[in-house]
Design a protein around this motif. Structure first.
Motif, PDB file in Angstrom:
ATOM      1  N   ARG A  16      50.210  37.326  35.502  1.00 42.08           N
ATOM      2  CA  ARG A  16      50.434  36.043  36.159  1.00 42.08           C
ATOM      3  C   ARG A  16      49.099  35.327  36.303  1.00 42.08           C
ATOM      4  N   VAL A  17      49.170  34.016  36.461  1.00 44.40           N
ATOM      5  CA  VAL A  17      47.951  33.211  36.605  1.00 44.40           C
ATOM      6  C   VAL A  17      48.050  32.376  37.874  1.00 44.40           C
ATOM      7  N   ILE A  18      47.039  32.505  38.712  1.00 37.84           N
ATOM      8  CA  ILE A  18      46.970  31.743  39.956  1.00 37.84           C
ATOM      9  C   ILE A  18      46.462  30.342  39.627  1.00 37.84           C
ATOM     10  N   THR A  19      47.219  29.333  40.009  1.00 38.19           N
ATOM     11  CA  THR A  19      46.864  27.953  39.665  1.00 38.19           C
ATOM     12  C   THR A  19      46.242  27.189  40.833  1.00 38.19           C
ATOM     13  N   ARG A  20      46.137  27.828  41.983  1.00 44.23           N
ATOM     14  CA  ARG A  20      45.455  27.170  43.105  1.00 44.23           C
ATOM     15  C   ARG A  20      44.000  26.938  42.742  1.00 44.23           C
ATOM     16  N   ARG A  21      43.408  25.907  43.346  1.00 45.73           N
ATOM     17  CA  ARG A  21      41.999  25.629  43.123  1.00 45.73           C
ATOM     18  C   ARG A  21      41.169  26.318  44.204  1.00 45.73           C
ATOM     19  N   GLY A  22      39.881  26.396  44.020  1.00 44.33           N
ATOM     20  CA  GLY A  22      39.032  26.962  45.055  1.00 44.33           C
ATOM     21  C   GLY A  22      37.826  27.676  44.483  1.00 44.33           C
ATOM     22  N   ALA A  23      36.793  27.836  45.311  1.00 41.48           N
ATOM     23  CA  ALA A  23      35.566  28.493  44.885  1.00 41.48           C
ATOM     24  C   ALA A  23      35.827  29.929  44.435  1.00 41.48           C
ATOM     25  N   ARG A  24      36.740  30.628  45.107  1.00 40.69           N
ATOM     26  CA  ARG A  24      36.971  32.033  44.761  1.00 40.69           C
ATOM     27  C   ARG A  24      37.679  32.187  43.422  1.00 40.69           C
ATOM     28  N   TYR A  25      38.192  31.090  42.890  1.00 45.22           N
ATOM     29  CA  TYR A  25      38.836  31.135  41.574  1.00 45.22           C
ATOM     30  C   TYR A  25      37.927  30.596  40.463  1.00 45.22           C
ATOM     31  N   GLY A  26      36.663  30.399  40.779  1.00 42.29           N
ATOM     32  CA  GLY A  26      35.710  29.967  39.759  1.00 42.29           C
ATOM     33  C   GLY A  26      35.518  28.473  39.641  1.00 42.29           C
ATOM     34  N   ASP A  27      36.028  27.702  40.622  1.00 42.00           N
ATOM     35  CA  ASP A  27      35.943  26.247  40.526  1.00 42.00           C
ATOM     36  C   ASP A  27      34.645  25.669  41.095  1.00 42.00           C
ATOM     37  N   ARG A  28      33.793  26.517  41.619  1.00 33.92           N
ATOM     38  CA  ARG A  28      32.530  26.011  42.156  1.00 33.92           C
ATOM     39  C   ARG A  28      31.542  25.862  41.001  1.00 33.92           C
ATOM     40  N   GLN A  29      31.740  24.825  40.225  1.00 34.10           N
ATOM     41  CA  GLN A  29      30.896  24.541  39.071  1.00 34.10           C
ATOM     42  C   GLN A  29      30.456  23.091  39.116  1.00 34.10           C
ATOM     43  N   MET A  30      29.271  22.864  38.599  1.00 32.67           N
ATOM     44  CA  MET A  30      28.656  21.542  38.662  1.00 32.67           C
ATOM     45  C   MET A  30      29.243  20.568  37.646  1.00 32.67           C
ATOM     46  N   ALA A  31      29.719  21.088  36.520  1.00 31.04           N
ATOM     47  CA  ALA A  31      30.168  20.218  35.425  1.00 31.04           C
ATOM     48  C   ALA A  31      31.121  20.982  34.524  1.00 31.04           C
ATOM     49  N   ALA A  32      31.834  20.231  33.695  1.00 37.31           N
ATOM     50  CA  ALA A  32      32.703  20.834  32.681  1.00 37.31           C
ATOM     51  C   ALA A  32      32.608  20.009  31.409  1.00 37.31           C
ATOM     52  N   VAL A  33      32.637  20.684  30.285  1.00 32.23           N
ATOM     53  CA  VAL A  33      32.578  20.002  28.989  1.00 32.23           C
ATOM     54  C   VAL A  33      33.796  19.105  28.829  1.00 32.23           C
ATOM     55  N   PHE A  67      25.496  17.770  42.120  1.00 36.10           N
ATOM     56  CA  PHE A  67      24.102  17.488  41.794  1.00 36.10           C
ATOM     57  C   PHE A  67      23.285  18.731  41.486  1.00 36.10           C
ATOM     58  N   HIS A  68      23.837  19.913  41.733  1.00 27.86           N
ATOM     59  CA  HIS A  68      23.106  21.138  41.404  1.00 27.86           C
ATOM     60  C   HIS A  68      24.094  22.233  41.052  1.00 27.86           C
ATOM     61  N   GLU A  69      23.583  23.322  40.473  1.00 29.38           N
ATOM     62  CA  GLU A  69      24.434  24.418  40.028  1.00 29.38           C
ATOM     63  C   GLU A  69      25.302  24.936  41.175  1.00 29.38           C
ATOM     64  N   GLU A  70      26.544  25.239  40.842  1.00 27.28           N
ATOM     65  CA  GLU A  70      27.532  25.779  41.780  1.00 27.28           C
ATOM     66  C   GLU A  70      27.884  24.812  42.908  1.00 27.28           C
ATOM     67  N   GLU A  71      27.676  23.515  42.664  1.00 29.79           N
ATOM     68  CA  GLU A  71      28.130  22.512  43.620  1.00 29.79           C
ATOM     69  C   GLU A  71      29.261  21.709  42.987  1.00 29.79           C
ATOM     70  N   ASN A  72      30.425  21.724  43.619  1.00 28.28           N
ATOM     71  CA  ASN A  72      31.555  20.910  43.183  1.00 28.28           C
ATOM     72  C   ASN A  72      32.020  20.100  44.382  1.00 28.28           C
ATOM     73  N   LEU A  73      31.682  18.826  44.388  1.00 27.92           N
ATOM     74  CA  LEU A  73      31.988  17.957  45.523  1.00 27.92           C
ATOM     75  C   LEU A  73      33.447  17.520  45.551  1.00 27.92           C
ATOM     76  N   PHE A  74      34.225  17.955  44.559  1.00 25.27           N
ATOM     77  CA  PHE A  74      35.648  17.617  44.523  1.00 25.27           C
ATOM     78  C   PHE A  74      36.522  18.739  45.072  1.00 25.27           C
ATOM     79  N   LEU A  75      35.908  19.859  45.426  1.00 27.16           N
ATOM     80  CA  LEU A  75      36.664  20.965  46.005  1.00 27.16           C
ATOM     81  C   LEU A  75      36.846  20.747  47.494  1.00 27.16           C
ATOM     82  N   ASP A  76      38.086  20.865  47.923  1.00 29.27           N
ATOM     83  CA  ASP A  76      38.418  20.761  49.349  1.00 29.27           C
ATOM     84  C   ASP A  76      39.327  21.943  49.675  1.00 29.27           C
TER      85      ASP A  76
END
Length: 233
Positions: A16-33, A67-76
């Protein structure tokens, strides 16, 4: 370290795949291609900039989240606070791989999104693909095709010397200083100075629209700064 495996309904029948967002799921990233076919959607929410590829030999466009590594300002918490989720984020933990001319779905088994108890089923009880997997297979194919457009755009930008490095210095409301460096954007002066033939060639190749989408996206830096101020408040 990723643990990439070719997806199959025997070894992975219970995944199964968890579709929730969040830092613990790897979403704490500064950018995406991202890629030209996605620029219209991306520019509505995020700045699009260019960074050097990991081998240092070329560039790739990215949607910027912080603005820096491991910062995602869109995560709430477990919510991604934007109207559009970039495809390279949405497709995780799936990847696309090839064997000759055949494209096949792979999965990162060590992704925090992979579970045997929680999330969306990857396969049906009797082995068929779930609707969730079918949607992600279509998403991976769109990404694969989209990424194939990027080299031609970058070649055109480099040919006309339209990429320039930039530094963004930001003073937040609390007086703290922040600097964004190491990225490139479109040189607007050189773009404006292009001759009619060069502009027509960019238009025919479909690059002109992508260029203006990148330029339009830069207004999102103001929104990114607002998010940074809110996070510091």
């Amino acid at each position: 370290m990723p643990n990439i495996a070719l997806l199959n309904n025997v070894e992975h029948k219970d995944l199964r795949v968890i579709t929730r967002r969040g830092a613990r799921y790897g979403d704490r990233q500064m950018a995406a291609v991202t890629f030209p076919a996605e620029f219209r959607d991306v520019q509505a929410c995020y700045p699009i900039v260019f960074r050097k590829t990991t081998d240092g030999l070329g560039f790739e466009p990215v949607a910027l989240f912080g603005f820096h590594e491991e910062e995602n300002l869109f995560l709430d918490g477990e919510r991604w606070d934007a109207a559009y989720l970039p495809m390279m984020v949405e497709r995780l933990p799936f990847l696309i791989g090839g064997s000759g001319s055949e494209l096949m779905v792979h999965i990162d088994l060590d992704s925090p999104r992979v579970s045997r108890a929680d999330g969306e089923a990857v396969f049906m009880p009797h082995g068929g693909n779930s609707d969730f997997l079918e949607r992600n297979s279509s998403l991976l194919l769109a990404i694969h095709r989209g990424l194939q457009q990027t080299p031609a755009l970058l070649a055109a930008l480099l040919q006309h010397e339209l990429l320039e490095s930039f530094v963004l210095d930001v003073e937040l409301n609390d007086g703290s200083q922040n600097r964004l460096a190491g990225f490139h954007t479109i040189n607007e002066d050189k773009l404006a100075a292009l001759g009619a033939d060069a502009v027509a060639a960019l238009h025919r190749a479909g690059h002109l629209q992508a260029i203006y989408m990148v330029l339009a996206s830069l207004s999102n830096f103001r929104l990114l700064i607002d998010r940074k101020n809110a996070a510091h408040a």
